[in-house]
Design a protein around this motif. Structure first.
Motif: not given
Length: 115
Positions: A6-7, A9-10
């Motif tokens: 997850d670009r 959120g991570d």
């Protein structure tokens, strides 16, 4: 692994490093910043980013592929350069399989002694 990628959120999970090991995170950030500094290096940034992309392709790290693709593009890389970089990484990875296969043949001819 990429199912979990997850670009946006991570990155929030960096907070664990900040909370638990801030000294190591700071040292790593400084090291990474030095490696990818825009000036003062012999290898131009575009090529360092393409090298990093090749490593990311070889290790199959979605995060590295994402970040170094974007950084390489910002540094002036073309889609053709991205393609060739990916092929170089693919060839090296395949070459590793080829040469380690030879090791299997060598070991088959010289099995370890039975105790």
């Amino acid at each position: 692994m990429t199912d979990f990628f997850d670009r946006t959120g991570d990155a929030a999970y960096t907070r664990v490093y900040k909370e638990e090991t801030p000294d190591i995170l700071q040292t790593w950030a400084a090291f990474n910043g030095a490696v990818f500094a825009t000036e003062g290096r012999e290898i131009p940034l575009k090529y360092r980013e393409l090298i990093a992309l090749a490593v990311g392709v070889t290790t199959q790290c979605a995060y590295c592929i994402d970040s170094h693709t974007q950084a390489a593009l910002r540094a002036g890389a073309t889609k053709a350069e991205l393609a060739e970089t990916s092929w170089v990484a693919t060839a090296i990875r395949a070459g590793g399989g080829f040469t380690h296969g030879r090791l299997a043949f060598k070991l088959a001819e010289n099995p370890p002694h039975q105790h």
